[in-house]
Scaffold this motif. Structure first.
Motif, PDB file in Angstrom:
ATOM      1  N   ILE A 164       1.533   8.365   8.799  1.00 16.78           N
ATOM      2  CA  ILE A 164       0.281   8.500   8.050  1.00 16.78           C
ATOM      3  C   ILE A 164       0.559   8.938   6.621  1.00 16.78           C
ATOM      4  O   ILE A 164       0.152   8.287   5.657  1.00 16.78           O
ATOM      5  CB  ILE A 164      -0.660   9.509   8.733  1.00 16.78           C
ATOM      6  N   TYR A 165       1.276  10.034   6.478  1.00 19.39           N
ATOM      7  CA  TYR A 165       1.405  10.644   5.160  1.00 19.39           C
ATOM      8  C   TYR A 165       2.389   9.926   4.251  1.00 19.39           C
ATOM      9  O   TYR A 165       2.278  10.002   3.028  1.00 19.39           O
ATOM     10  CB  TYR A 165       1.718  12.131   5.291  1.00 19.39           C
ATOM     11  N   ARG A 166       3.340   9.182   4.813  1.00 17.10           N
ATOM     12  CA  ARG A 166       4.208   8.421   3.910  1.00 17.10           C
ATOM     13  C   ARG A 166       3.396   7.347   3.194  1.00 17.10           C
ATOM     14  O   ARG A 166       3.615   7.081   2.008  1.00 17.10           O
ATOM     15  CB  ARG A 166       5.396   7.825   4.651  1.00 17.10           C
ATOM     16  N   SER A 167       2.443   6.740   3.914  1.00 17.98           N
ATOM     17  CA  SER A 167       1.586   5.739   3.268  1.00 17.98           C
ATOM     18  C   SER A 167       0.689   6.383   2.223  1.00 17.98           C
ATOM     19  O   SER A 167       0.512   5.850   1.112  1.00 17.98           O
ATOM     20  CB  SER A 167       0.731   5.026   4.320  1.00 17.98           C
ATOM     21  N   GLU A 168       0.120   7.532   2.555  1.00 20.46           N
ATOM     22  CA  GLU A 168      -0.798   8.197   1.636  1.00 20.46           C
ATOM     23  C   GLU A 168      -0.089   8.691   0.383  1.00 20.46           C
ATOM     24  O   GLU A 168      -0.603   8.576  -0.742  1.00 20.46           O
ATOM     25  CB  GLU A 168      -1.468   9.377   2.355  1.00 20.46           C
ATOM     26  N   ILE A 169       1.104   9.237   0.547  1.00 21.82           N
ATOM     27  CA  ILE A 169       1.865   9.765  -0.598  1.00 21.82           C
ATOM     28  C   ILE A 169       2.245   8.636  -1.551  1.00 21.82           C
ATOM     29  O   ILE A 169       2.094   8.752  -2.773  1.00 21.82           O
ATOM     30  CB  ILE A 169       3.114  10.524  -0.097  1.00 21.82           C
ATOM     31  N   CYS A 170       2.723   7.527  -0.994  1.00 22.40           N
ATOM     32  CA  CYS A 170       3.091   6.393  -1.849  1.00 22.40           C
ATOM     33  C   CYS A 170       1.865   5.848  -2.582  1.00 22.40           C
ATOM     34  O   CYS A 170       1.948   5.476  -3.757  1.00 22.40           O
ATOM     35  CB  CYS A 170       3.748   5.300  -1.017  1.00 22.40           C
ATOM     36  N   PHE A 171       0.725   5.810  -1.915  1.00 22.24           N
ATOM     37  CA  PHE A 171      -0.501   5.324  -2.565  1.00 22.24           C
ATOM     38  C   PHE A 171      -0.897   6.240  -3.718  1.00 22.24           C
ATOM     39  O   PHE A 171      -1.219   5.768  -4.820  1.00 22.24           O
ATOM     40  CB  PHE A 171      -1.636   5.245  -1.540  1.00 22.24           C
ATOM     41  N   LEU A 172      -0.859   7.530  -3.480  1.00 23.06           N
ATOM     42  CA  LEU A 172      -1.255   8.466  -4.528  1.00 23.06           C
ATOM     43  C   LEU A 172      -0.346   8.387  -5.740  1.00 23.06           C
ATOM     44  O   LEU A 172      -0.786   8.564  -6.878  1.00 23.06           O
ATOM     45  CB  LEU A 172      -1.278   9.888  -3.959  1.00 23.06           C
ATOM     46  N   ARG A 173       0.944   8.093  -5.522  1.00 22.84           N
ATOM     47  CA  ARG A 173       1.890   7.986  -6.633  1.00 22.84           C
ATOM     48  C   ARG A 173       1.977   6.563  -7.183  1.00 22.84           C
ATOM     49  O   ARG A 173       2.750   6.305  -8.099  1.00 22.84           O
ATOM     50  CB  ARG A 173       3.287   8.438  -6.178  1.00 22.84           C
ATOM     51  N   LYS A 174       1.192   5.627  -6.616  1.00 24.26           N
ATOM     52  CA  LYS A 174       1.184   4.221  -7.054  1.00 24.26           C
ATOM     53  C   LYS A 174       2.567   3.594  -6.943  1.00 24.26           C
ATOM     54  O   LYS A 174       3.014   2.845  -7.815  1.00 24.26           O
ATOM     55  CB  LYS A 174       0.648   4.106  -8.482  1.00 24.26           C
ATOM     56  N   VAL A 175       3.232   3.920  -5.837  1.00 23.51           N
ATOM     57  CA  VAL A 175       4.584   3.414  -5.573  1.00 23.51           C
ATOM     58  C   VAL A 175       4.544   2.538  -4.328  1.00 23.51           C
ATOM     59  O   VAL A 175       4.019   2.957  -3.284  1.00 23.51           O
ATOM     60  CB  VAL A 175       5.571   4.580  -5.359  1.00 23.51           C
ATOM     61  N   HIS A 176       5.073   1.349  -4.403  1.00 19.40           N
ATOM     62  CA  HIS A 176       5.160   0.504  -3.211  1.00 19.40           C
ATOM     63  C   HIS A 176       6.190   1.103  -2.257  1.00 19.40           C
ATOM     64  O   HIS A 176       7.266   1.538  -2.690  1.00 19.40           O
ATOM     65  CB  HIS A 176       5.566  -0.915  -3.590  1.00 19.40           C
ATOM     66  N   PRO A 177       5.908   1.136  -0.947  1.00 20.50           N
ATOM     67  CA  PRO A 177       6.825   1.793   0.000  1.00 20.50           C
ATOM     68  C   PRO A 177       8.222   1.192   0.076  1.00 20.50           C
ATOM     69  O   PRO A 177       9.142   1.862   0.534  1.00 20.50           O
ATOM     70  CB  PRO A 177       6.097   1.662   1.340  1.00 20.50           C
ATOM     71  N   VAL A 178       8.395  -0.068  -0.357  1.00 19.64           N
ATOM     72  CA  VAL A 178       9.739  -0.650  -0.297  1.00 19.64           C
ATOM     73  C   VAL A 178      10.555  -0.351  -1.561  1.00 19.64           C
ATOM     74  O   VAL A 178      11.731  -0.721  -1.645  1.00 19.64           O
ATOM     75  CB  VAL A 178       9.693  -2.179  -0.073  1.00 19.64           C
ATOM     76  N   THR A 179       9.962   0.343  -2.521  1.00 16.13           N
ATOM     77  CA  THR A 179      10.668   0.666  -3.763  1.00 16.13           C
ATOM     78  C   THR A 179      11.893   1.536  -3.473  1.00 16.13           C
ATOM     79  O   THR A 179      11.775   2.556  -2.784  1.00 16.13           O
ATOM     80  CB  THR A 179       9.741   1.421  -4.732  1.00 16.13           C
ATOM     81  N   PRO A 180      13.065   1.188  -3.977  1.00  9.08           N
ATOM     82  CA  PRO A 180      14.232   2.057  -3.788  1.00  9.08           C
ATOM     83  C   PRO A 180      13.996   3.426  -4.423  1.00  9.08           C
ATOM     84  O   PRO A 180      13.399   3.530  -5.497  1.00  9.08           O
ATOM     85  CB  PRO A 180      15.352   1.308  -4.507  1.00  9.08           C
ATOM     86  N   VAL A 181      14.459   4.446  -3.755  1.00 10.10           N
ATOM     87  CA  VAL A 181      14.275   5.814  -4.244  1.00 10.10           C
ATOM     88  C   VAL A 181      14.764   5.960  -5.685  1.00 10.10           C
ATOM     89  O   VAL A 181      14.123   6.606  -6.520  1.00 10.10           O
ATOM     90  CB  VAL A 181      15.013   6.809  -3.320  1.00 10.10           C
ATOM     91  N   GLY A 182      15.890   5.338  -5.998  1.00 11.65           N
ATOM     92  CA  GLY A 182      16.467   5.466  -7.326  1.00 11.65           C
ATOM     93  C   GLY A 182      15.660   4.788  -8.416  1.00 11.65           C
ATOM     94  O   GLY A 182      15.910   5.023  -9.604  1.00 11.65           O
ATOM     95  N   ASP A 183      14.695   3.930  -8.046  1.00 13.22           N
ATOM     96  CA  ASP A 183      13.877   3.228  -9.023  1.00 13.22           C
ATOM     97  C   ASP A 183      12.547   3.927  -9.291  1.00 13.22           C
ATOM     98  O   ASP A 183      11.751   3.442 -10.105  1.00 13.22           O
ATOM     99  CB  ASP A 183      13.601   1.797  -8.565  1.00 13.22           C
ATOM    100  N   ILE A 184      12.305   5.038  -8.618  1.00  9.98           N
ATOM    101  CA  ILE A 184      11.063   5.776  -8.836  1.00  9.98           C
ATOM    102  C   ILE A 184      11.224   6.628 -10.092  1.00  9.98           C
ATOM    103  O   ILE A 184      12.123   7.469 -10.172  1.00  9.98           O
ATOM    104  CB  ILE A 184      10.731   6.652  -7.615  1.00  9.98           C
ATOM    105  N   PRO A 185      10.363   6.435 -11.088  1.00 11.44           N
ATOM    106  CA  PRO A 185      10.573   7.107 -12.378  1.00 11.44           C
ATOM    107  C   PRO A 185      10.451   8.623 -12.325  1.00 11.44           C
ATOM    108  O   PRO A 185      11.111   9.316 -13.090  1.00 11.44           O
ATOM    109  CB  PRO A 185       9.487   6.497 -13.274  1.00 11.44           C
ATOM    110  N   ASP A 186       9.616   9.142 -11.448  1.00 14.98           N
ATOM    111  CA  ASP A 186       9.442  10.601 -11.356  1.00 14.98           C
ATOM    112  C   ASP A 186       9.506  11.021  -9.896  1.00 14.98           C
ATOM    113  O   ASP A 186       8.480  11.258  -9.251  1.00 14.98           O
ATOM    114  CB  ASP A 186       8.115  11.014 -11.987  1.00 14.98           C
ATOM    115  N   LEU A 187      10.715  11.095  -9.390  1.00 16.55           N
ATOM    116  CA  LEU A 187      10.909  11.425  -7.978  1.00 16.55           C
ATOM    117  C   LEU A 187      10.459  12.855  -7.678  1.00 16.55           C
ATOM    118  O   LEU A 187       9.947  13.138  -6.593  1.00 16.55           O
ATOM    119  CB  LEU A 187      12.374  11.235  -7.598  1.00 16.55           C
TER     120      LEU A 187
END
Length: 257
Positions: A164-187
């Motif tokens: 549940i919360y992995r989907s919600e967290i990614c939505f709130l940060r506007k990050v697609h869930p398949v995005t590599p961790v290293g490509d997230i600008p503000d981890l």
């Protein structure tokens, strides 16, 4: 599967009923611990760590994990149970209350000194008093090519997040869930969002999902139909599996990398 907020609230309920009271009955309905008798022992505290729950006396720690269908319920002595007795796997009672664990995924009775062996491999507890965002960030960043939707679900990184919360967290940060961790600008901001979301769910229930389980419904931000897919699983899985293990996202707000 129940997530960290559910286990946190279960610990609160059990703490109210058991902590500071002497056990007048203990019944473990699992073969390995069927002969364990804790009658006369005083429950010192009840705590959670991620998805794990511990009921501690001065000598032992009763460790349980809810897995998919487990639940702890508290009854007044003599009150009729609200679930079938055949599903009870642990019963702890004192003069006033009876706590029953139904359909528990795991039950262990450990020496207090051995309790750490259950959680040593886990990342920081998002709902714990010793939450360590820097350590969570370090663990996530250790595998930069891993999809963030899988990294958030891995309890070795942050303890307490489920489907549940992995989907919600990614939505709130506007990050697609398949995005590599290293490509997230503000981890670091994603780590902080994880802490905020799970904390709000634990302390201010009920939590209303924005994307989880809402396939084809409108995105609360832009109106685009919510999509879902399995991540790291068999994409031919049935609809029930899709809901239980799938990720949910807005194709417009969370464009794929």
């Amino acid at each position: 599967m129940p997530e960290g907020d559910t286990v946190f609230r279960a610990a609160q309920r059990l703490r109210t009923a058991l902590a500071g009271r002497t056990l007048t009955r203990s019944d473990f309905r699992v073969p390995r611990y069927a002969t364990v008798d804790l009658v006369g022992e005083r429950v010192e505290e009840v705590v959670s760590y991620g998805k794990h729950l511990f009921i501690r006396t001065d000598r032992v720690s009763i460790h349980t994990h809810l897995k998919m269908e487990g639940v702890w319920r508290v009854f007044h002595r003599g009150q009729r149970w609200t679930k079938p007795a055949v599903t009870a796997r642990a019963v702890l009672a004192n003069d006033e209350f009876e706590a029953v664990g139904f359909s528990l995924g795991k039950v262990q009775v450990l020496l207090r000194a051995d309790e750490h062996t259950v959680i040593d491999h886990l990342g920081p507890d998002l709902l714990g008093p010793e939450w360590d965002p820097a350590e969570a960030l370090r663990r996530l960043a250790e595998y930069p090519r891993r999809a963030v939707g899988l990294a958030l679900l891995d309890q070795r990184n942050l303890a307490g997040i489920g489907n549940i919360y992995r989907s919600e967290i990614c939505f709130l940060r506007k990050v697609h869930p398949v995005t590599p961790v290293g490509d997230i600008p503000d981890l670091a901001a994603l780590v902080d969002e994880s802490h905020r979301v799970l904390g709000k769910a634990a302390h201010e229930p009920p939590w209303r999902a924005m994307v989880y389980g809402r396939t084809r419904r409108s995105c609360p931000r832009c109106g685009t139909p919510i999509a879902s897919q399995l991540l790291g699983e068999d994409e031919s899985a049935d609809r029930i599996t899709q809901r239980e293990r799938g990720i949910f996202f807005c194709p417009k707000c969370q464009p794929p990398p």
